[in-house]
Motif scaffolding. Structure first.
Motif, PDB file in Angstrom:
ATOM      1  N   ASP A  90      35.728 -19.281 100.237  1.00 51.99           N
ATOM      2  CA  ASP A  90      34.858 -18.724  99.202  1.00 51.99           C
ATOM      3  C   ASP A  90      33.827 -19.784  98.818  1.00 51.99           C
ATOM      4  O   ASP A  90      34.180 -20.855  98.314  1.00 51.99           O
ATOM      5  N   ALA A 127      37.863 -19.033 107.030  1.00 48.43           N
ATOM      6  CA  ALA A 127      37.874 -18.295 105.775  1.00 48.43           C
ATOM      7  C   ALA A 127      37.667 -19.235 104.593  1.00 48.43           C
ATOM      8  O   ALA A 127      38.143 -20.372 104.588  1.00 48.43           O
ATOM      9  N   SER A 140      29.999 -12.978 107.951  1.00 46.36           N
ATOM     10  CA  SER A 140      30.816 -11.952 108.600  1.00 46.36           C
ATOM     11  C   SER A 140      30.256 -10.546 108.455  1.00 46.36           C
ATOM     12  O   SER A 140      30.729  -9.619 109.125  1.00 46.36           O
ATOM     13  N   ARG A 155      35.032 -14.642 103.004  1.00 47.45           N
ATOM     14  CA  ARG A 155      36.278 -14.543 102.242  1.00 47.45           C
ATOM     15  C   ARG A 155      37.341 -13.710 102.943  1.00 47.45           C
ATOM     16  O   ARG A 155      38.530 -13.914 102.730  1.00 47.45           O
ATOM     17  N   SER A 156      36.925 -12.762 103.779  1.00 46.15           N
ATOM     18  CA  SER A 156      37.863 -11.856 104.417  1.00 46.15           C
ATOM     19  C   SER A 156      38.159 -12.290 105.854  1.00 46.15           C
ATOM     20  O   SER A 156      37.258 -12.312 106.692  1.00 46.15           O
ATOM     21  N   GLN A 157      39.415 -12.629 106.139  1.00 40.61           N
ATOM     22  CA  GLN A 157      39.783 -13.009 107.506  1.00 40.61           C
ATOM     23  C   GLN A 157      39.581 -11.852 108.469  1.00 40.61           C
ATOM     24  O   GLN A 157      39.168 -12.052 109.618  1.00 40.61           O
ATOM     25  N   GLU A 158      39.852 -10.648 108.006  1.00 44.13           N
ATOM     26  CA  GLU A 158      39.665  -9.469 108.862  1.00 44.13           C
ATOM     27  C   GLU A 158      38.207  -9.311 109.283  1.00 44.13           C
ATOM     28  O   GLU A 158      37.900  -9.081 110.461  1.00 44.13           O
ATOM     29  N   ASN A 159      37.296  -9.442 108.323  1.00 39.72           N
ATOM     30  CA  ASN A 159      35.869  -9.336 108.646  1.00 39.72           C
ATOM     31  C   ASN A 159      35.413 -10.490 109.538  1.00 39.72           C
ATOM     32  O   ASN A 159      34.585 -10.297 110.438  1.00 39.72           O
TER      33      ASN A 159
END
Length: 258
Positions: free
Chosen positions: A60, A58, A16, A39-43
């Protein structure tokens, strides 16, 4: 050059941002079906918006359950994973005397076991079709240790040994295993390193950056796309006789000839 990536599915972990995102976009531009995780849904949402048809999930990669869920989800969506790009943010900087067992254990999970687990899950599909590509994003630290990166310098060497060994074992299945070794590249990771050096030396981040660039033969820090170009090539049909190798993309900063 025809990379022959149409109808090939690639999973880029930590795709991402930074080198991972540049690599995913490179494969997408070459016609591959692209999946990314982070890890970041926004990214992830922002990255996927740049690549129509991109599948984002998403998770890790330092967590074994997350890796299995990611690979299973991508495989169900596309029918399998043909190309795996093992990428993850590096472990934090630190001197040996400042690191405890917990630091080492976390670094092993992130840098070594993420690669081992993801590869173990995608290999059966690659072996069944007698075609596959494993591309590991590492660091020039495997060829010339980077000051202060004790964890990275150590554990990335384990990944390199694993990759060479695996390349020998799966070559007869037309599965190629190679490692890309970025030098200093304009990413969040380099900012973290510069900030750590700044705290240790009292120099500003700009002073450290400029001083480093002056030591690189090309006199500049690399861009993520310059790393991605090699990763996409190694993941393609065009790299059909390259396996078991580690290639640096570093502006000439590593002083060994190979």
């Amino acid at each position: 050059m025809d990379l022959k990536l149409e109808n090939r599915t690639v999973l880029v972990t930590a795709g991402s941002k930074g080198i991972g995102l540049a690599t995913a976009r490179g494969f997408h531009a070459a016609g591959a079906q692209v999946a990314i995780c982070g890890r970041s849904q926004e990214n992830l949402d922002a990255a996927a918006a740049l690549m129509p048809g991109c599948f984002a999930v998403a998770g890790d990669v330092s967590n074994a359950d997350d890796i299995e869920r990611i690979v299973t989800s991508v495989s169900k969506t596309f029918g399998g994973i043909d190309i795996l790009v093992n990428n993850a943010g590096g472990p934090p900087p630190g001197l040996f005397v400042d690191l405890d067992d917990s630091d080492w254990a976390k670094a092993v999970e992130l840098t070594l076991m993420s690669v081992v687990r993801a590869t173990r899950l995608v290999l059966p599909h690659m072996q069944a079709q007698k075609w596959g590509r494993i591309v590991n994003i590492s660091s020039t630290g495997v060829k010339q240790p980077v000051p202060g990166l004790t964890l990275s310098n150590s554990i990335r060497m384990a990944v390199l040994g694993w990759a060479k060994t695996l390349a020998n074992q799966v070559g007869s299945d037309n599965i190629l295993v190679n490692t890309v070794c970025p030098g200093f590249t304009n990413t969040d990771r380099i900012t973290q390193i510069f900030e750590s050096q700044s705290a240790a030396t009292g120099k500003t981040v700009d002073e450290i950056s400029q001083g480093l660039a002056a030591q690189i033969p090309l006199r500049r820090i690399g861009q993520p796309e310059e790393i991605a170009n090699l990763a996409v090539f190694l993941g393609s049909e065009a790299a059909s006789y390259i396996t078991g190798t580690a290639i640096q993309v570093d502006g000439g900063s590593v002083q060994s000839p190979g």
